[in-house]
Design a protein around this motif. Structure first.
Motif, PDB file in Angstrom:
ATOM      1  N   GLY A  62       0.755  -1.243   0.000  1.00  0.00           N
ATOM      2  CA  GLY A  62       0.000   0.000   0.000  1.00  0.00           C
ATOM      3  C   GLY A  62       0.787   1.295   0.000  1.00  0.00           C
ATOM      4  N   LEU A  63       2.059   1.272  -0.363  1.00  0.00           N
ATOM      5  CA  LEU A  63       2.852   2.504  -0.361  1.00  0.00           C
ATOM      6  C   LEU A  63       2.236   3.586  -1.251  1.00  0.00           C
ATOM      7  CD1 LEU A  63       6.524   1.169  -0.556  1.00  0.00           C
ATOM      8  CD2 LEU A  63       5.393   2.182   1.417  1.00  0.00           C
ATOM      9  N   LEU A  64       1.986   3.252  -2.504  1.00  0.00           N
ATOM     10  CA  LEU A  64       1.413   4.231  -3.423  1.00  0.00           C
ATOM     11  C   LEU A  64      -0.044   4.511  -3.080  1.00  0.00           C
ATOM     12  CD1 LEU A  64       1.726   6.027  -5.927  1.00  0.00           C
ATOM     13  CD2 LEU A  64       1.071   4.047  -7.322  1.00  0.00           C
ATOM     14  N   SER A  65      -0.791   3.489  -2.711  1.00  0.00           N
ATOM     15  CA  SER A  65      -2.208   3.670  -2.378  1.00  0.00           C
ATOM     16  C   SER A  65      -2.393   4.717  -1.286  1.00  0.00           C
ATOM     17  CB  SER A  65      -2.822   2.341  -1.928  1.00  0.00           C
ATOM     18  OG  SER A  65      -2.876   1.407  -2.970  1.00  0.00           O
ATOM     19  N   VAL A  75      -9.261   5.583  -3.170  1.00  0.00           N
ATOM     20  CA  VAL A  75      -8.395   4.553  -3.737  1.00  0.00           C
ATOM     21  C   VAL A  75      -8.928   3.152  -3.481  1.00  0.00           C
ATOM     22  CG1 VAL A  75      -6.048   3.631  -3.809  1.00  0.00           C
ATOM     23  CG2 VAL A  75      -6.421   6.077  -3.400  1.00  0.00           C
ATOM     24  N   THR A  76      -8.937   2.349  -4.528  1.00  0.00           N
ATOM     25  CA  THR A  76      -9.162   0.906  -4.432  1.00  0.00           C
ATOM     26  C   THR A  76      -7.834   0.227  -4.749  1.00  0.00           C
ATOM     27  OG1 THR A  76     -11.463   1.095  -5.165  1.00  0.00           O
ATOM     28  CG2 THR A  76     -10.426  -1.081  -5.343  1.00  0.00           C
ATOM     29  N   GLY A  77      -7.295  -0.498  -3.787  1.00  0.00           N
ATOM     30  CA  GLY A  77      -6.027  -1.186  -3.981  1.00  0.00           C
ATOM     31  C   GLY A  77      -6.243  -2.682  -4.060  1.00  0.00           C
ATOM     32  N   ILE A  78      -5.798  -3.301  -5.151  1.00  0.00           N
ATOM     33  CA  ILE A  78      -5.992  -4.743  -5.298  1.00  0.00           C
ATOM     34  C   ILE A  78      -4.654  -5.456  -5.472  1.00  0.00           C
ATOM     35  CG2 ILE A  78      -8.288  -4.430  -6.310  1.00  0.00           C
ATOM     36  CD1 ILE A  78      -7.038  -5.306  -9.033  1.00  0.00           C
ATOM     37  N   ASP A  79      -4.607  -6.673  -4.955  1.00  0.00           N
ATOM     38  CA  ASP A  79      -3.436  -7.527  -5.093  1.00  0.00           C
ATOM     39  C   ASP A  79      -3.906  -8.960  -4.852  1.00  0.00           C
ATOM     40  OD1 ASP A  79      -0.141  -6.695  -4.834  1.00  0.00           O
ATOM     41  OD2 ASP A  79      -0.689  -8.795  -4.501  1.00  0.00           O
ATOM     42  N   LEU A  80      -3.206  -9.916  -5.432  1.00  0.00           N
ATOM     43  CA  LEU A  80      -3.556 -11.323  -5.207  1.00  0.00           C
ATOM     44  C   LEU A  80      -2.737 -11.946  -4.082  1.00  0.00           C
ATOM     45  CD1 LEU A  80      -4.130 -12.538  -8.869  1.00  0.00           C
ATOM     46  CD2 LEU A  80      -5.833 -12.309  -7.050  1.00  0.00           C
ATOM     47  N   GLY A  81      -1.879 -11.152  -3.462  1.00  0.00           N
ATOM     48  CA  GLY A  81      -1.135 -11.627  -2.300  1.00  0.00           C
ATOM     49  C   GLY A  81      -1.921 -11.332  -1.034  1.00  0.00           C
ATOM     50  N   GLY A  82      -2.473 -12.367  -0.427  1.00  0.00           N
ATOM     51  CA  GLY A  82      -3.290 -12.168   0.760  1.00  0.00           C
ATOM     52  C   GLY A  82      -2.520 -11.559   1.915  1.00  0.00           C
ATOM     53  N   LYS A  83      -1.262 -11.935   2.073  1.00  0.00           N
ATOM     54  CA  LYS A  83      -0.473 -11.418   3.191  1.00  0.00           C
ATOM     55  C   LYS A  83      -0.130  -9.951   3.012  1.00  0.00           C
ATOM     56  CE  LYS A  83       1.565 -15.839   4.607  1.00  0.00           C
ATOM     57  NZ  LYS A  83       2.821 -16.608   4.798  1.00  0.00           N
ATOM     58  N   VAL A  84       0.168  -9.535   1.783  1.00  0.00           N
ATOM     59  CA  VAL A  84       0.488  -8.115   1.589  1.00  0.00           C
ATOM     60  C   VAL A  84      -0.767  -7.253   1.761  1.00  0.00           C
ATOM     61  CG1 VAL A  84       2.535  -8.490   0.165  1.00  0.00           C
ATOM     62  CG2 VAL A  84       0.318  -8.260  -0.948  1.00  0.00           C
ATOM     63  N   LYS A  89      -3.879  -3.339   5.001  1.00  0.00           N
ATOM     64  CA  LYS A  89      -5.027  -2.989   5.852  1.00  0.00           C
ATOM     65  C   LYS A  89      -4.572  -2.621   7.258  1.00  0.00           C
ATOM     66  CE  LYS A  89      -8.491  -5.870   3.492  1.00  0.00           C
ATOM     67  NZ  LYS A  89      -9.378  -7.070   3.616  1.00  0.00           N
ATOM     68  N   LEU A  90      -3.620  -3.356   7.769  1.00  0.00           N
ATOM     69  CA  LEU A  90      -3.121  -3.096   9.120  1.00  0.00           C
ATOM     70  C   LEU A  90      -2.476  -1.717   9.214  1.00  0.00           C
ATOM     71  CD1 LEU A  90      -2.736  -4.383  11.940  1.00  0.00           C
ATOM     72  CD2 LEU A  90      -0.518  -5.223  11.141  1.00  0.00           C
ATOM     73  N   HIS A  91      -1.752  -1.329   8.164  1.00  0.00           N
ATOM     74  CA  HIS A  91      -1.060  -0.045   8.201  1.00  0.00           C
ATOM     75  C   HIS A  91      -2.027   1.135   8.204  1.00  0.00           C
ATOM     76  CE1 HIS A  91       1.810   3.168   7.024  1.00  0.00           C
ATOM     77  NE2 HIS A  91       2.642   2.437   7.746  1.00  0.00           N
ATOM     78  N   LEU A  92      -3.249   0.935   7.742  1.00  0.00           N
ATOM     79  CA  LEU A  92      -4.235   2.012   7.782  1.00  0.00           C
ATOM     80  C   LEU A  92      -4.527   2.447   9.216  1.00  0.00           C
ATOM     81  CD1 LEU A  92      -6.808   0.846   5.067  1.00  0.00           C
ATOM     82  CD2 LEU A  92      -5.066   2.633   4.857  1.00  0.00           C
ATOM     83  N   GLU A  94      -2.360   2.799  11.443  1.00  0.00           N
ATOM     84  CA  GLU A  94      -1.272   3.714  11.797  1.00  0.00           C
ATOM     85  C   GLU A  94      -1.397   5.038  11.061  1.00  0.00           C
ATOM     86  OE1 GLU A  94       3.580   3.878  11.220  1.00  0.00           O
ATOM     87  OE2 GLU A  94       2.628   1.948  11.650  1.00  0.00           O
ATOM     88  N   SER A  95      -1.754   4.972   9.781  1.00  0.00           N
ATOM     89  CA  SER A  95      -1.806   6.193   8.974  1.00  0.00           C
ATOM     90  C   SER A  95      -3.104   6.980   9.159  1.00  0.00           C
ATOM     91  CB  SER A  95      -1.637   5.844   7.494  1.00  0.00           C
ATOM     92  OG  SER A  95      -2.758   5.096   7.029  1.00  0.00           O
ATOM     93  N   GLY A  96      -4.180   6.283   9.536  1.00  0.00           N
ATOM     94  CA  GLY A  96      -5.468   6.943   9.674  1.00  0.00           C
ATOM     95  C   GLY A  96      -6.145   7.257   8.349  1.00  0.00           C
ATOM     96  N   LEU A  97      -5.628   6.688   7.258  1.00  0.00           N
ATOM     97  CA  LEU A  97      -6.195   6.923   5.937  1.00  0.00           C
ATOM     98  C   LEU A  97      -7.267   5.889   5.603  1.00  0.00           C
ATOM     99  CD1 LEU A  97      -2.823   7.640   4.123  1.00  0.00           C
ATOM    100  CD2 LEU A  97      -4.593   9.337   4.626  1.00  0.00           C
ATOM    101  N   SER A  98      -7.992   6.128   4.514  1.00  0.00           N
ATOM    102  CA  SER A  98      -9.027   5.202   4.062  1.00  0.00           C
ATOM    103  C   SER A  98      -8.694   4.708   2.656  1.00  0.00           C
ATOM    104  CB  SER A  98     -10.392   5.898   4.063  1.00  0.00           C
ATOM    105  OG  SER A  98     -11.399   5.043   3.552  1.00  0.00           O
ATOM    106  N   VAL A  99      -8.480   3.397   2.519  1.00  0.00           N
ATOM    107  CA  VAL A  99      -8.241   2.753   1.231  1.00  0.00           C
ATOM    108  C   VAL A  99      -9.055   1.465   1.199  1.00  0.00           C
ATOM    109  CG1 VAL A  99      -6.553   1.716  -0.336  1.00  0.00           C
ATOM    110  CG2 VAL A  99      -5.895   3.689   1.065  1.00  0.00           C
ATOM    111  N   ASP A 100      -9.695   1.200   0.086  1.00  0.00           N
ATOM    112  CA  ASP A 100     -10.468  -0.035  -0.080  1.00  0.00           C
ATOM    113  C   ASP A 100      -9.531  -1.107  -0.638  1.00  0.00           C
ATOM    114  OD1 ASP A 100     -12.280  -2.043  -0.561  1.00  0.00           O
ATOM    115  OD2 ASP A 100     -13.344  -0.999  -2.175  1.00  0.00           O
ATOM    116  N   TYR A 101      -8.942  -1.901   0.265  1.00  0.00           N
ATOM    117  CA  TYR A 101      -8.022  -2.959  -0.152  1.00  0.00           C
ATOM    118  C   TYR A 101      -8.784  -4.258  -0.375  1.00  0.00           C
ATOM    119  CZ  TYR A 101      -3.962  -0.120   1.131  1.00  0.00           C
ATOM    120  OH  TYR A 101      -2.991   0.859   1.190  1.00  0.00           O
ATOM    121  N   ARG A 102      -8.420  -4.959  -1.449  1.00  0.00           N
ATOM    122  CA  ARG A 102      -9.090  -6.213  -1.787  1.00  0.00           C
ATOM    123  C   ARG A 102      -8.091  -7.238  -2.327  1.00  0.00           C
ATOM    124  NH1 ARG A 102     -13.627  -3.660  -5.933  1.00  0.00           N
ATOM    125  NH2 ARG A 102     -14.322  -1.915  -4.608  1.00  0.00           N
TER     126      ARG A 102
END
Length: 235
Positions: A62-65, A75-84, A89-92, A94-102
């Protein structure tokens, strides 16, 4: 549109193994941290991110997201790596931002939300997928008419082999060995052809220079190693 995920299980496993240290600026993702501000500025110079709906395809941790979300994008952030994605999601928290990760493929997002995004970003992903043309078609399908696609990747040149593989993986050990495969690198002319076949108009290709010793990154006219591009879907 294809429905089979355009992914190599080995690639997913490799990047998932880095997930826990994704946000460590001195860890294996160090080059991504150093390049991220330049990539984000390249995007912001071409799209008004305030309120824009943006897809980050292959978002990793999620660096760019997060950078795009901080600039006001939805932002909608998608990746097929479940761990990343878990790390993203966990880093949100800390940052207090909102990103729809899937955990979602590019094909699935394109099918679910066609012509829905003001901008689509796909950084350092195309050199890792089995079918680059299918990925570009997915990205094009997500764009609204008049919207822009941003991609970055590595050129297929001797200089890129020396820098991205020999230098980064074997000499300086900034990246795990096997991260890149030279045969999968794309020349700008080859990627431009894929974009054209997907109905997009190439607007700009710029080199992305990086000095790993002082950790400085900047845009350049030289595209022999890394490059970033902008393409537009006709209105």
């Amino acid at each position: 549109m294809h429905t089979t995920p355009n992914v190599s299980p080995d690639e997913i496993a490799r990047f998932d193994s880095l997930a826990a240290r994704w946000w460590d600026p001195d860890g294996e993702s160090r080059p991504l941290h150093d390049l991220n501000p330049v990539r984000a500025a390249y995007i912001a110079a071409r799209v008004d991110l305030r309120g824009a709906k943006v897809a980050d395809v292959g978002c990793g941790g999620g660096l760019l997201s997060e950078t795009l979300a901080r600039a006001g994008a939805k932002v909608t952030g998608i990746d097929l790596g479940g761990k990343v994605i878990d790390v993203a999601k966990l880093h949100l928290h800390e940052s207090g931002l909102s990103v729809d990760y899937r955990v979602q493929s590019s094909a699935a997002l394109a099918a679910a939300e066609p012509e829905s995004f003001d901008a689509v970003c796909c950084m350092e992903l195309i050199e890792h997928v089995p079918d680059p043309a299918a990925l570009v078609n997915d990205l094009a399908a997500m764009l609204k008419p008049g919207a822009r696609l941003f991609m970055s990747t590595i050129n297929r040149t001797p200089a890129a082999f020396g820098a991205a593989i020999v230098g980064a993986e074997y000499v300086m050990r900034m990246l795990p060995r096997g991260t890149h495969h030279y045969a999968q690198f794309l020349k700008p002319s080859e990627l431009a052809r894929l974009l054209r076949h997907a109905g997009l108009e190439l607007e700009d290709v710029s080199g992305l220079a990086y000095n790993p010793l002082n950790r400085k990154a900047w845009l350049s006219r030289i595209t022999a190693i890394n490059y970033v591009l902008s393409a537009r879907k006709p209105a």
